[in-house]
Design an enzyme around this catalytic site. Structure first.
Site, mmCIF file in Angstrom:
data_model
loop_
_atom_site.group_PDB
_atom_site.id
_atom_site.type_symbol
_atom_site.label_atom_id
_atom_site.label_comp_id
_atom_site.label_asym_id
_atom_site.label_seq_id
_atom_site.Cartn_x
_atom_site.Cartn_y
_atom_site.Cartn_z
ATOM 1 N N TYR A 99 32.530 44.625 66.463
ATOM 2 C CA TYR A 99 33.856 44.435 67.069
ATOM 3 C C TYR A 99 33.805 43.519 68.296
ATOM 4 C CZ TYR A 99 36.369 47.556 64.020
ATOM 5 O OH TYR A 99 36.973 48.085 62.924
ATOM 6 N N TYR A 148 43.689 54.181 60.604
ATOM 7 C CA TYR A 148 42.355 53.584 60.562
ATOM 8 C C TYR A 148 41.423 54.595 59.904
ATOM 9 C CZ TYR A 148 37.788 51.823 61.756
ATOM 10 O OH TYR A 148 36.495 51.370 61.664
ATOM 11 N N ASP A 165 41.523 63.141 57.258
ATOM 12 C CA ASP A 165 40.440 62.379 57.873
ATOM 13 C C ASP A 165 40.288 62.895 59.307
ATOM 14 O OD1 ASP A 165 38.772 60.646 59.137
ATOM 15 O OD2 ASP A 165 39.728 58.810 58.423
ATOM 16 N N LYS A 190 31.495 61.314 63.246
ATOM 17 C CA LYS A 190 31.563 61.207 64.708
ATOM 18 C C LYS A 190 30.981 62.408 65.469
ATOM 19 C CE LYS A 190 34.464 57.339 65.226
ATOM 20 N NZ LYS A 190 35.675 56.930 64.516
HETATM 21 C C1 LIG Z 1 35.761 56.052 63.284
HETATM 22 C C2 LIG Z 1 36.608 56.534 62.186
HETATM 23 C C3 LIG Z 1 36.254 56.336 60.840
HETATM 24 C C4 LIG Z 1 35.034 55.556 60.447
HETATM 25 O O1 LIG Z 1 33.862 56.170 60.835
HETATM 26 P P1 LIG Z 1 32.516 55.303 60.991
HETATM 27 O O2 LIG Z 1 31.451 56.306 61.204
HETATM 28 O O3 LIG Z 1 32.732 54.397 62.151
HETATM 29 O O4 LIG Z 1 32.342 54.542 59.707
HETATM 30 C C5 LIG Z 1 37.069 56.880 59.875
HETATM 31 N N1 LIG Z 1 38.174 57.565 60.191
HETATM 32 C C6 LIG Z 1 38.550 57.776 61.467
HETATM 33 C C7 LIG Z 1 39.769 58.586 61.752
HETATM 34 C C8 LIG Z 1 37.785 57.257 62.507
HETATM 35 O O5 LIG Z 1 38.174 57.451 63.772
#
Ligand SMILES: *Cc1c(COP(=O)(O)O)cnc(C)c1O
Length: 421
Positions: A15, A142, A234, A263
């Protein structure tokens, strides 16, 4: 040669427009909420290193567990073989998730956790000989940077170069009191084609920390259930306490069929992704027909070190002290927000759990490319605070161990930025 010079010779950073990138600061050590550069300068990591670090850096308990596991089993192929850390993590995580989650599928990051969720849904309908191929998502969502994850993310500057290659998705606005009936009607109209609805519960992270109310999401999920559209939460960003509860979906009556986690999962120690599903979804793949198999896997699926880091992180998360910290940050954010809400430089401000977001007034539109971004970023860095604005939106998303003193220091820096910038 300094680390900065060596870095600029061989590294391509994520990024980052490398042509005029600010020098990348070499970090040599982390401790709690701080990271330290090679000159011993201390930074408060107020964004948990891209939202992963929930318990602070170099946590001694996680380090101890990981280091013990390293001497026993670092990795083993996860097809045909299994191991205690992966089983134990699934056993502990499934009952913590809202609803009736039955199976854990391991990957190694958030994007791939999303890919697996999408494949589970699309193949679920294919396996049941009722092919439905459309996916529903939010406009500013996202969900990651791989092609499937990009496809279900809002079209933006991130996806610009690839838009023609991304598959078609039905995008809807974030629900609110005024549009909820229209959104529900939209779902009903598309019901025979819709395989699934993927969403970030309560807050769209990279889209600009856009927040919306659980009740309206609940209504959308109710319609999806009614017309057999599978739902994917998600929770890659929202999971593990970020929104004030262990998972954002705890605030819903209607529970999703699938969860994506990453995460905060390992406490920010190791890469790991998890996709969980209900028994109903799992059973649609059980068959004597080999074509009904979920043909997906990564070399590092269920890496034992990452699983052990997650187990250690869970131990810490479940301590009452951690929950108290989450509540403390929530309350202090609320107090700060109340104080600064009406400042003339603030266009909008909002909070969900431990996340506080402030949209700076700009001359142009709110945008990721806003010039204010670098000014704000550098301003806070000079004060020893890592806050990485999404354009003209700054947000605090701290490790739960951040002290009142450090929170005050960050709030003070924002106050002075509001007066000076
Ligand atoms: C960061 C993120 C992703 C992607 O995760 P990565 O480990 O960076 O591939 C997917 N969904 C959400 C909501 C995110 O914040």
């Amino acid at each position: 040669m300094s680390l900065i010079e060596r870095d600029s010779k061989v590294i391509w950073h994520p990024y980052t427009q490398m042509k005029n990138a600010l020098p990348h600061i070499p970090i040599v050590r982390g401790e709690g909420v701080y990271v330290f550069d090679e000159n011993g300068r201390r930074y408060i990591d107020a964004i948990s290193s891209w939202w992963v670090n929930i318990h602070g850096h170099a946590h001694p308990y996680i380090a101890e567990q990981v280091s013990a596991q390293l001497k026993v089993l670092e990795h083993v192929i996860f097809a045909g073989f299994t191991h205690e850390p992966a089983i134990r993590l699934a056993e502990r995580l499934l009952p913590l998730l809202p609803g009736k989650q039955a199976k854990v599928f391991y990957t190694d990051n958030g994007s791939t956790a999303v890919e697996v969720a999408l494949k589970m849904c699309l193949q679920y309908w294919d396996n049941r000989a009722k092919p439905k191929t459309k996916i529903l998502a939010f406009k500013n969502a996202y969900h990651g940077d791989t092609f499937g994850a990009m496809s279900v993310s809002g079209r933006s500057i991130f996806t610009n170069a690839f838009n023609d290659l991304l598959f078609d998705v039905e995008f809807i606005d974030l629900p609110n009191q005024d549009n909820i009936e229209r959104l529900k009607a939209q779902i009903l109209k598309l019901k025979s084609e819709l395989a699934c609805f993927i969403f970030e519960p309560l807050i769209l992270g990279s889209g600009g920390m856009l927040m919306y109310e659980a009740t309206y999401l609940d209504e959308l999920l109710a319609v999806c259930k009614e017309v057999e559209v599978l739902t994917i939460a998600d929770e890659v960003m929202t999971g593990f306490g970020r929104t004030g509860t262990y998972f954002a979906c705890e605030k819903l009556e209607n529970k999703p069929d699938i969860f994506c986690l990453s995460k905060g999962l390992t406490g920010g120690t190791m890469p790991l992704g998890i996709t969980t599903c209900t028994n109903e979804i799992f059973e649609a793949f059980l068959s004597d027909d080999k074509l009904k198999t979920l043909y997906h896997g990564h070399s590092f699926t269920a890496n034992p070190i990452a699983c052990v880091a997650s187990l250690a992180s869970l131990d810490i998360l479940l301590q009452s002290e951690t929950l108290q910290n989450i509540k403390r940050i929530e309350a202090r954010h609320a107090g700060f927000l109340k104080e600064i809400k009406t400042h003339p430089k603030i266009k909008t401000s909002r909070q969900t759990g431990t996340i506080l977001a402030i949209e700076w007034v700009t001359v142009g539109e709110t945008s990721y490319l806003s010039n204010l971004r670098n000014i704000l970023y550098t301003y806070f860095l000079d004060k020893g605070i890592i806050l990485r604005p999404l354009g003209n939106i700054i947000y605090i998303l701290p490790p739960y161990v951040i002290s009142d003193e450090d929170l005050d220091y960050v709030y003070d820096a924002i106050r002075s930025a509001l007066d000076e910038i």
